[in-house]
Scaffold this active site. Structure first.
Site, PDB file in Angstrom:
ATOM      1  N   ASP A  36       0.844  -1.188   0.000  1.00  0.00           N
ATOM      2  CA  ASP A  36       0.000   0.000   0.000  1.00  0.00           C
ATOM      3  C   ASP A  36       0.886   1.247   0.000  1.00  0.00           C
ATOM      4  O   ASP A  36       1.767   1.375   0.848  1.00  0.00           O
ATOM      5  CB  ASP A  36      -0.884  -0.041   1.261  1.00  0.00           C
ATOM      6  CG  ASP A  36      -1.759   1.191   1.407  1.00  0.00           C
ATOM      7  OD1 ASP A  36      -1.938   1.914   0.405  1.00  0.00           O
ATOM      8  OD2 ASP A  36      -2.253   1.417   2.531  1.00  0.00           O
ATOM      9  N   ASP A  40      -4.309   3.696   2.693  1.00  0.00           N
ATOM     10  CA  ASP A  40      -5.742   3.381   2.831  1.00  0.00           C
ATOM     11  C   ASP A  40      -5.989   1.929   3.233  1.00  0.00           C
ATOM     12  O   ASP A  40      -7.139   1.499   3.361  1.00  0.00           O
ATOM     13  CB  ASP A  40      -6.512   3.734   1.549  1.00  0.00           C
ATOM     14  CG  ASP A  40      -6.139   2.834   0.368  1.00  0.00           C
ATOM     15  OD1 ASP A  40      -5.240   1.969   0.514  1.00  0.00           O
ATOM     16  OD2 ASP A  40      -6.747   2.996  -0.705  1.00  0.00           O
ATOM     17  N   ASP A  44      -1.720  -1.159  -3.866  1.00  0.00           N
ATOM     18  CA  ASP A  44      -2.057  -0.378  -5.061  1.00  0.00           C
ATOM     19  C   ASP A  44      -0.905  -0.406  -6.071  1.00  0.00           C
ATOM     20  O   ASP A  44       0.167  -0.985  -5.810  1.00  0.00           O
ATOM     21  CB  ASP A  44      -2.412   1.064  -4.665  1.00  0.00           C
ATOM     22  CG  ASP A  44      -1.390   1.658  -3.717  1.00  0.00           C
ATOM     23  OD1 ASP A  44      -0.182   1.443  -3.943  1.00  0.00           O
ATOM     24  OD2 ASP A  44      -1.784   2.329  -2.732  1.00  0.00           O
ATOM     25  N   ASP A 113      -4.799 -10.150 -15.772  1.00  0.00           N
ATOM     26  CA  ASP A 113      -5.802 -11.177 -15.548  1.00  0.00           C
ATOM     27  C   ASP A 113      -6.974 -10.866 -16.479  1.00  0.00           C
ATOM     28  O   ASP A 113      -7.373  -9.708 -16.598  1.00  0.00           O
ATOM     29  CB  ASP A 113      -6.257 -11.147 -14.082  1.00  0.00           C
ATOM     30  CG  ASP A 113      -6.526 -12.526 -13.526  1.00  0.00           C
ATOM     31  OD1 ASP A 113      -7.290 -13.256 -14.171  1.00  0.00           O
ATOM     32  OD2 ASP A 113      -5.988 -12.855 -12.454  1.00  0.00           O
ATOM     33  N   ASP A 221      -8.978 -16.344 -16.575  1.00  0.00           N
ATOM     34  CA  ASP A 221      -9.774 -16.906 -15.484  1.00  0.00           C
ATOM     35  C   ASP A 221     -10.785 -17.940 -15.999  1.00  0.00           C
ATOM     36  O   ASP A 221     -11.500 -17.679 -16.971  1.00  0.00           O
ATOM     37  CB  ASP A 221     -10.523 -15.732 -14.832  1.00  0.00           C
ATOM     38  CG  ASP A 221     -11.084 -16.064 -13.470  1.00  0.00           C
ATOM     39  OD1 ASP A 221     -10.296 -16.384 -12.575  1.00  0.00           O
ATOM     40  OD2 ASP A 221     -12.318 -15.984 -13.309  1.00  0.00           O
ATOM     41  N   GLU A 279      -6.535 -20.576 -16.942  1.00  0.00           N
ATOM     42  CA  GLU A 279      -6.863 -21.236 -15.671  1.00  0.00           C
ATOM     43  C   GLU A 279      -7.966 -22.247 -15.979  1.00  0.00           C
ATOM     44  O   GLU A 279      -9.041 -21.868 -16.439  1.00  0.00           O
ATOM     45  CB  GLU A 279      -7.358 -20.221 -14.631  1.00  0.00           C
ATOM     46  CG  GLU A 279      -7.484 -20.847 -13.249  1.00  0.00           C
ATOM     47  CD  GLU A 279      -8.616 -20.283 -12.401  1.00  0.00           C
ATOM     48  OE1 GLU A 279      -8.533 -20.392 -11.172  1.00  0.00           O
ATOM     49  OE2 GLU A 279      -9.603 -19.753 -12.954  1.00  0.00           O
ATOM     50  N   HIS A 351      -3.673 -17.160  -5.216  1.00  0.00           N
ATOM     51  CA  HIS A 351      -4.564 -16.385  -4.342  1.00  0.00           C
ATOM     52  C   HIS A 351      -5.812 -17.154  -3.917  1.00  0.00           C
ATOM     53  O   HIS A 351      -6.609 -16.642  -3.143  1.00  0.00           O
ATOM     54  CB  HIS A 351      -4.978 -15.103  -5.073  1.00  0.00           C
ATOM     55  CG  HIS A 351      -5.811 -15.392  -6.288  1.00  0.00           C
ATOM     56  ND1 HIS A 351      -5.294 -16.033  -7.399  1.00  0.00           N
ATOM     57  CD2 HIS A 351      -7.114 -15.180  -6.553  1.00  0.00           C
ATOM     58  CE1 HIS A 351      -6.258 -16.187  -8.293  1.00  0.00           C
ATOM     59  NE2 HIS A 351      -7.370 -15.679  -7.810  1.00  0.00           N
ATOM     60  N   ASP A 352      -6.011 -18.366  -4.443  1.00  0.00           N
ATOM     61  CA  ASP A 352      -7.176 -19.175  -4.069  1.00  0.00           C
ATOM     62  C   ASP A 352      -6.803 -20.342  -3.158  1.00  0.00           C
ATOM     63  O   ASP A 352      -7.682 -21.089  -2.732  1.00  0.00           O
ATOM     64  CB  ASP A 352      -7.838 -19.772  -5.323  1.00  0.00           C
ATOM     65  CG  ASP A 352      -8.484 -18.723  -6.219  1.00  0.00           C
ATOM     66  OD1 ASP A 352      -8.895 -17.669  -5.697  1.00  0.00           O
ATOM     67  OD2 ASP A 352      -8.578 -18.973  -7.438  1.00  0.00           O
TER      68      ASP A 352
END
Ligand code: ISL
Length: 577
Positions: A36, A40, A44, A113, A221, A279, A351-352
């Site tokens: 970050d 926030d 980013d 992605d 995806d 994917e 990330h899954d």
């Protein structure tokens, strides 16, 4: 660790420009949890830009960014409301251009992605489609009447018995126009109708726009889901299960390969070898070459799921312990399925998935198991993927109660399982083992507040072990997990036999050892890894290893560099001849 740089080829791994991606190491960034820059609490684009030296130093060639497009974030950006815009959480299009320029200036590439099986329900395409039955975009999504004899919205009225991946029906009733729409994922992720040529043209136009802007490829995806069985029939029903087995009716549908070949022609042909990776959860091994055989002109490679789905027969959140050798056998099967024709995407983390060191490794022997798993994976034939924090040996998160979880899939599962009578503690335990939030905790940069991820309050808590596991303490340490990943990348860049040689499994007396050979002409690399926390004999395999030691996750004095009779716990060695 031991690493002998001398064996590396100073002129590289011998791959030509069209096949650069075969010799590359890809690093996946999940932007909201990476770094970050503005306090926030969300990562980013400027945060990513500030870490390019770190990534270059690790030796990665390609950055794949999980979605940064404008999104209501119902599924953390996998629900896109504007395919041409950057979500304000991550920055602006100018920030993106600056990042892309800097990535290229660092000699790296950037892959986006591509989430086009579905859009967000807040995408203008869907807003139009939903506005009336006569709207020209009505057919861009799947709209259907209730099942005959049922009222709309009534239980049983769903047009078919398919279940959403995030549980519950895959159909959402829309009062305004009196029809249901299909969503294989969250109800805010309506499925696009790829059988409509206008949809395909709109997607290709968007992809061309990003490539023209300078991006270097796409990770696609759930791309195996874009062609549904016409008529959307009911799936087979099993006793005791509320929903039918829809998967065979929407995965690898009748037009899938036609669409992928069309996409290749309309988007990728004539360009400078952009990278494409699909994917493809649930794709069968026998079918994998349909995607990756270069002669078919579809994709460069795919992510298969067999190894990350091991032991989940009783449901994703009810994993059983893996049998010794199960992981190695599965990886071997997929190496053989791709053979010399196709190409694998090599990954354990994303990330899954829960963190590989926690699931397949051993947090007690964290360094050893993280590096053993990395050796087993990175020396295979295929393109290796490193998921942010994996190179530090980051572990699963620390989730005390339900309030610590964020993922839409986990929260819905918790609600349903506890309502069905399962004890909250046992549901939470399943989520601690398998929940996607394990991968989504902030990257641990240093031992300061919030691990140096943010000066504000992070959107999800940092894992409590950040004072011990962090980048600042590992980058300069030659015995860190980070240094080991850097060595693996150097090997891929400097050894043609690792970048593109053939694969052959070597038999060993115990299933705990994953041993294999890579060969190319006269060159032979032998990989010996003990994927267990107990010593394991090599048996006859030890006598048939040519060459000298190239890499080990142990610090071996000269007298211990010959092939041992027994590998120590989580010991990994690579020999080169
Ligand atoms: O993690 C899963 C649920 O248990 C997988 O089934 C996952 O949903 C599947 O691999 C597809 O994943 C991709 O598409 C999803 C998104 O939520 C995931 O983050 C993404 O990787 C929908 O876009």
């Amino acid at each position: 660790m031991f690493f002998s740089h001398d064996a590396l080829n100073p002129t590289g791994n011998g791959l030509d420009a069209d096949h650069w991606w075969k010799g590359a190491v890809v690093y996946q960034i999940y932007p909201r949890s990476f770094k970050d820059s503005n306090g926030d609490g969300y990562g980013d684009l400027e945060g990513i830009r500030s870490k390019l030296d770190y990534l270059k130093g690790l030796g990665v060639d390609v950055l794949w960014l999980s979605p940064i497009y404008a999104s209501p974030q119902a599924d953390n950006g996998y629900d896109i409301s504007d395919y041409y815009g950057i979500d304000p959480m991550f920055g602006t299009l100018e920030d993106f251009d600056r990042l892309l320029t800097d990535v290229h200036a660092h000699g790296m590439r950037l892959v986006m992605d591509l989430v086009v099986n579905h859009s967000s329900d807040e995408n203008p395409w869907f807003i139009e489609s939903r506005s009336s039955r006569q709207n020209p975009k009505r057919d861009w999504y799947f709209w259907r009447d209730p099942r005959p004899g049922f009222a709309g919205g009534q239980q049983g009225g769903e047009p078919n018995n398919w279940e959403s991946f995030f549980s519950g029906s895959a159909w959402q009733w829309d009062e305004a126009t009196g029809q249901y729409y299909l969503h294989l994922f969250h109800k805010k992720q309506p499925d696009l109708n790829w059988d409509n040529p206008e949809v395909r043209a709109a997607v290709y136009e968007m992809m061309n726009w990003w490539l023209d802007r300078g991006v270097d490829g796409f990770r696609m995806d759930v791309i195996n889901l874009i062609s549904k069985n016409p008529g959307l029939p009911d799936g087979e029903k099993y006793p005791g299960r509320a929903w039918g087995e829809g998967f065979p009716l929407f995965s690898e549908g009748p037009h899938l390969h036609e669409y992928l070949a069309e996409m290749r022609r309309e988007v990728f042909d004539g360009r400078d070898a952009p990278m494409t990776v699909g994917e493809t959860p649930g794709v069968r091994r026998d079918n994998v070459l349909l995607f990756t055989d270069p002669a078919r002109h579809e994709l460069d490679m795919v992510f298969q799921f067999a190894h990350v789905d091991l032991g989940l027969e009783n449901g994703k959140f009810r994993p059983r312990a893996l049998r010794p050798g199960e992981l190695a056998d599965c990886l071997t099967d997929w190496q053989n399925a791709q053979g010399q024709v196709g190409w694998n995407s090599l990954y354990l983390d994303n990330h899954d998935q829960p963190r590989a060191v926690s699931r397949f490794g051993d947090e007690v022997h964290r360094y050893a198991s993280a590096t053993a798993l990395a050796t087993a994976l990175h020396m295979l034939r295929g393109t290796p993927y490193v998921y942010q924090g994996e190179e530090l040996g980051m572990t699963n998160g620390t989730f005390e109660g339900i309030d610590d979880f964020r993922d839409v899939e986990a929260l819905r599962y918790y609600r349903e399982a506890t309502q069905a009578g399962e004890s909250p503690e046992s549901v939470l335990n399943g989520m601690r083992l398998m929940g996607r939030d394990n991968a989504r905790t902030p990257v641990q940069w240093d031992d300061g507040p919030h691990a140096g991820f943010t000066t504000g309050t992070p959107w999800i808590d940092v894992t409590s072990n950040y004072t011990e596991i962090n980048a600042a303490s590992q980058v300069g340490d030659p015995n860190s997990v980070y240094a080991y990943y850097r060595a693996l990348a150097q090997i891929r860049h400097g050894l043609p036999v690792i970048a593109s040689g053939d694969f052959e499994r070597i038999a060993t007396p115990t299933p705990a050892v994953f041993a294999y050979r890579r060969t190319m002409g006269d060159a032979v690399a032998t990989i010996l890894v003990n994927l267990s926390d107990a010593p394991a004999p090599l048996g006859e395999a030890a006598a048939r290893v040519p060459g000298t030691l190239l890499l080990s996750n142990r610090d071996l004095p000269e007298e211990n560099r010959d092939v041992p009779a027994v590998l120590g716990e989580w010991e990994a060695r690579v020999y080169i001849a």
